[in-house]
Motif scaffolding. Structure first.
Motif, PDB file in Angstrom:
ATOM      1  N   VAL A   3       0.863  -1.175   0.000  1.00 15.62           N
ATOM      2  CA  VAL A   3       0.000   0.000   0.000  1.00 15.62           C
ATOM      3  C   VAL A   3       0.900   1.226   0.000  1.00 15.62           C
ATOM      4  CG1 VAL A   3      -1.798   1.276   1.211  1.00 15.62           C
ATOM      5  CG2 VAL A   3      -1.815  -1.225   1.252  1.00 15.62           C
ATOM      6  N   THR A   4       0.795   2.055  -1.047  1.00 16.96           N
ATOM      7  CA  THR A   4       1.670   3.223  -1.197  1.00 16.96           C
ATOM      8  C   THR A   4       0.822   4.479  -1.274  1.00 16.96           C
ATOM      9  OG1 THR A   4       3.228   1.866  -2.451  1.00 16.96           O
ATOM     10  CG2 THR A   4       3.516   4.254  -2.550  1.00 16.96           C
ATOM     11  N   GLU A   5       1.133   5.464  -0.428  1.00 19.37           N
ATOM     12  CA  GLU A   5       0.407   6.734  -0.452  1.00 19.37           C
ATOM     13  C   GLU A   5       0.813   7.543  -1.683  1.00 19.37           C
ATOM     14  OE1 GLU A   5      -0.661   9.434   3.141  1.00 19.37           O
ATOM     15  OE2 GLU A   5       1.236  10.192   2.327  1.00 19.37           O
ATOM     16  N   THR A   6      -0.176   8.031  -2.429  1.00 19.80           N
ATOM     17  CA  THR A   6       0.107   8.833  -3.625  1.00 19.80           C
ATOM     18  C   THR A   6      -0.419  10.257  -3.511  1.00 19.80           C
ATOM     19  OG1 THR A   6      -1.936   8.017  -4.664  1.00 19.80           O
ATOM     20  CG2 THR A   6       0.098   6.805  -5.116  1.00 19.80           C
ATOM     21  N   LEU A   7      -1.286  10.532  -2.511  1.00 18.60           N
ATOM     22  CA  LEU A   7      -1.814  11.894  -2.328  1.00 18.60           C
ATOM     23  C   LEU A   7      -2.170  12.108  -0.869  1.00 18.60           C
ATOM     24  CD1 LEU A   7      -2.863  14.606  -3.557  1.00 18.60           C
ATOM     25  CD2 LEU A   7      -5.099  13.489  -3.772  1.00 18.60           C
ATOM     26  N   ASN A   8      -1.743  13.256  -0.344  1.00 18.76           N
ATOM     27  CA  ASN A   8      -2.111  13.640   1.026  1.00 18.76           C
ATOM     28  C   ASN A   8      -2.135  15.161   1.080  1.00 18.76           C
ATOM     29  OD1 ASN A   8      -2.318  14.176   3.774  1.00 18.76           O
ATOM     30  ND2 ASN A   8      -1.131  12.368   4.348  1.00 18.76           N
ATOM     31  N   GLU A   9      -3.276  15.720   0.646  1.00 22.31           N
ATOM     32  CA  GLU A   9      -3.447  17.171   0.621  1.00 22.31           C
ATOM     33  C   GLU A   9      -4.728  17.533   1.345  1.00 22.31           C
ATOM     34  OE1 GLU A   9      -3.452  18.537  -3.359  1.00 22.31           O
ATOM     35  OE2 GLU A   9      -1.404  17.883  -3.803  1.00 22.31           O
ATOM     36  N   GLY A  10      -4.595  18.256   2.459  1.00 19.74           N
ATOM     37  CA  GLY A  10      -5.785  18.585   3.246  1.00 19.74           C
ATOM     38  C   GLY A  10      -6.443  17.305   3.730  1.00 19.74           C
ATOM     39  N   LEU A  11      -7.696  17.116   3.327  1.00 19.30           N
ATOM     40  CA  LEU A  11      -8.423  15.900   3.703  1.00 19.30           C
ATOM     41  C   LEU A  11      -8.426  14.862   2.583  1.00 19.30           C
ATOM     42  CD1 LEU A  11     -11.507  17.551   5.469  1.00 19.30           C
ATOM     43  CD2 LEU A  11      -9.494  16.538   6.549  1.00 19.30           C
ATOM     44  N   ALA A  14      -5.042   9.449  -1.307  1.00 17.21           N
ATOM     45  CA  ALA A  14      -5.048   8.482  -2.405  1.00 17.21           C
ATOM     46  C   ALA A  14      -3.934   7.472  -2.163  1.00 17.21           C
ATOM     47  CB  ALA A  14      -4.856   9.183  -3.748  1.00 17.21           C
ATOM     48  N   TYR A  15      -4.198   6.218  -2.527  1.00 16.52           N
ATOM     49  CA  TYR A  15      -3.239   5.139  -2.284  1.00 16.52           C
ATOM     50  C   TYR A  15      -3.241   4.180  -3.462  1.00 16.52           C
ATOM     51  CZ  TYR A  15      -3.356   6.825   2.490  1.00 16.52           C
ATOM     52  OH  TYR A  15      -3.276   7.628   3.614  1.00 16.52           O
ATOM     53  N   SER A  16      -2.082   3.614  -3.711  1.00 19.90           N
ATOM     54  CA  SER A  16      -1.936   2.554  -4.704  1.00 19.90           C
ATOM     55  C   SER A  16      -1.781   1.234  -3.957  1.00 19.90           C
ATOM     56  CB  SER A  16      -0.710   2.810  -5.585  1.00 19.90           C
ATOM     57  OG  SER A  16      -0.477   1.716  -6.424  1.00 19.90           O
ATOM     58  N   ILE A  17      -2.629   0.269  -4.287  1.00 21.93           N
ATOM     59  CA  ILE A  17      -2.617  -1.028  -3.620  1.00 21.93           C
ATOM     60  C   ILE A  17      -2.233  -2.101  -4.636  1.00 21.93           C
ATOM     61  CG2 ILE A  17      -3.983  -2.729  -2.343  1.00 21.93           C
ATOM     62  CD1 ILE A  17      -5.815  -0.438  -1.452  1.00 21.93           C
ATOM     63  N   VAL A  18      -1.246  -2.923  -4.286  1.00 23.49           N
ATOM     64  CA  VAL A  18      -0.828  -4.023  -5.153  1.00 23.49           C
ATOM     65  C   VAL A  18      -1.023  -5.336  -4.402  1.00 23.49           C
ATOM     66  CG1 VAL A  18       1.051  -5.073  -6.456  1.00 23.49           C
ATOM     67  CG2 VAL A  18       0.860  -2.574  -6.331  1.00 23.49           C
ATOM     68  N   VAL A  19      -1.845  -6.200  -4.946  1.00 24.42           N
ATOM     69  CA  VAL A  19      -2.047  -7.547  -4.391  1.00 24.42           C
ATOM     70  C   VAL A  19      -1.314  -8.519  -5.304  1.00 24.42           C
ATOM     71  CG1 VAL A  19      -3.727  -9.288  -3.722  1.00 24.42           C
ATOM     72  CG2 VAL A  19      -4.318  -6.863  -3.517  1.00 24.42           C
ATOM     73  N   ASP A 108      -6.235   1.537  -7.400  1.00 24.56           N
ATOM     74  CA  ASP A 108      -6.124   2.887  -6.849  1.00 24.56           C
ATOM     75  C   ASP A 108      -7.314   3.147  -5.940  1.00 24.56           C
ATOM     76  OD1 ASP A 108      -3.786   3.390  -8.107  1.00 24.56           O
ATOM     77  OD2 ASP A 108      -4.618   4.686  -9.675  1.00 24.56           O
ATOM     78  N   MET A 109      -7.052   3.675  -4.755  1.00 27.58           N
ATOM     79  CA  MET A 109      -8.117   4.017  -3.808  1.00 27.58           C
ATOM     80  C   MET A 109      -7.970   5.493  -3.434  1.00 27.58           C
ATOM     81  SD  MET A 109      -8.960   2.539   0.019  1.00 27.58           S
ATOM     82  CE  MET A 109      -7.359   3.015   0.700  1.00 27.58           C
TER      83      MET A 109
END
Length: 445
Positions: A3-11, A14-19, A108-109
């Protein structure tokens, strides 16, 4: 799983998840092993079907289940580890659309997190509780209103008297369509109050001006949507005989009036009216104090608001107000309604206060009991006479309806909780001043 964070702005998050494919294959195998003892297949005894054959037969379906479980599990673990609570349902999409069995899954979540809400010092909030007590004048006005509703009728004595709006005429009538009498179209000694609109449109107006013993022919047309289909839209003629002509007489305020309303005597009725007025005044005063509390909370606490919640609320407000201004439009087949700045400002206040009250209730462990929910459902069901049971069953099967009934109960309980902690002073006022305070609330809405 990664699970990799791709966005963290305000509230916004977004995360990229690889199974990875090996994890999926392991899940599928676990499901097959679990199911194997119960599987029956032609040519094999129960529980003896080879694993390879099971995988060929059920592997694709179980792979889909394993994919969903893996993604759901990754999301659940993320929210547990991060402490985030999504404002709305997270948006989840698979990014490797050319995926084939044996490949890793890339998802992508994205979502907006609920904000961190600062602690509230409820004891610092100052509120004013209005107190109004029913006086003799208010009780007398209520008694007069009851007397009006319990009016009687007495015969008009003048031979020249004519029927006026509000009078009661006692009639025999006989109705026909195309010269043929129809079932249910006749009655004797029927007491009809003119202006009550209890008969077909146009019927009562044609009896105005009639006198005692008059014979009146009333010509009307049944409405196109009349409940009796064989009469709907047809012209009819009613032969009416005026057998009595009565004028309304206000009932006297005495023990007899009290008994009509289920009280033992006039003093008991006055006591019931006083209790009812006290409850009405108390409810009105609570509404005024609640608005004061919400205003105080709005000023005292500040935090970021999820844009998606504000936009959704603004859209709902705009839509509702548009329908109130255009009541002739019952459906939703109308142009798109764009929220104004006023709609957005009101939406921000509602979202802010909604999140704050929800957090206060969560921390205080405020809960809506089963008994409170049952009472709310019963109160709502009374609006559907004869269908109470069906309504009750509908609510039990409809989570959204349950939430609509639960939300105001929860909010009121949280408000009561905060009021208990706040600095509240009482102020005695008149009924008229209380009414003005309530009207001021309605003007602000």
């Amino acid at each position: 799983m990664q699970v990799t964070e791709t966005l963290n702005e305000g509230l916004k998050r977004a995360y990229s998840i690889v199974v990875d494919a090996a994890e999926l294959d392991s899940k599928v195998n676990d499901k097959l092993v679990e199911a194997q003892p119960e599987v029956e297949m032609k040519g094999f005894r129960k529980g003896k079907v080879p694993m390879a054959l099971l995988k060929k037969q059920f592997g694709q379906r179980l792979l889909g289940e394993a994919m969903q479980e893996s993604i759901d599990g990754a999301m659940a673990k993320h929210f547990e580890d991060s402490g985030d609570r999504p404002a709305m349902q997270p948006e989840v999409k698979m990014t490797n659309e050319d995926w084939k069995e044996g490949d890793d899954i890339h998802v992508d979540m994205s979502y907006e997190a609920l904000p961190e809400i600062p602690d509230l010092d409820a004891k610092s909030i100052k509120l004013e509780k209005l107190v109004a007590k029913p006086d003799d004048t208010a009780v007398a006005e209520a008694l007069d209103s009851l007397a009006d509703s319990a009016q009687n009728f007495e015969d008009k004595t003048k031979k020249t008297a004519v029927a006026k709006d509000g009078d009661q005429v006692v009639i025999d009538f006989e109705g026909s369509v195309d010269g043929e009498l129809f079932e249910g179209g006749a009655a004797e000694d029927y007491p009809l109050v003119l202006g009550s609109n209890s008969f077909i449109p146009g019927f009562e107006e044609q009896l105005l001006g009639s006198k005692l013993d008059d014979d009146v022919e009333v010509k009307v047309a049944f409405p196109a949507e009349y409940q009796a289909e064989h009469l709907a839209g047809k012209d009819a003629m009613f032969k009416c005989k005026i057998k009595a002509l009565k004028k309304p007489v206000k009932a006297e305020v005495n023990d007899e009036l009290a008994k009509q309303f289920g009280a033992e005597d006039l003093d008991a009725l006055k006591g019931q009216i006083t209790e009812r007025l006290e409850a009405e005044y108390s409810g009105a005063a609570r509404a005024v104090m609640k608005r004061g509390l919400l205003d105080a909370l709005d000023k005292q606490v500040t935090f970021d608001l999820p844009p998606s919640l504000v936009d959704a609320e603004a859209g709902q407000i705009a839509h509702q107000l548009w329908h109130e201004e255009n009541p002739e439009v019952e459906g939703h087949d109308h142009p798109e309604i764009e929220p104004t700045d006023d709609h957005k400002s009101l939406a921000e206040r509602r979202v802010k206060l909604g999140l704050l009250l929800a957090e206060l209730g969560r921390k205080a462990e405020v809960d809506v009991t089963d008994a409170e929910m049952t009472q709310a459902i019963m109160n709502q069901a009374r609006q559907y006479p004869g269908q109470e049971r069906q309504f009750f069953e509908f609510v039990q099967q409809n989570q959204q309806m349950q939430q609509q009934l639960r939300a105001p109960i929860f909010e009121d309980k949280v408000v009561d909780y905060v009021v208990e902690l706040a600095d509240v002073t009482e102020k005695e006022i008149s009924k008229d001043d209380l009414q003005k305070a309530v009207e001021a609330l309605e003007d602000e809405d």
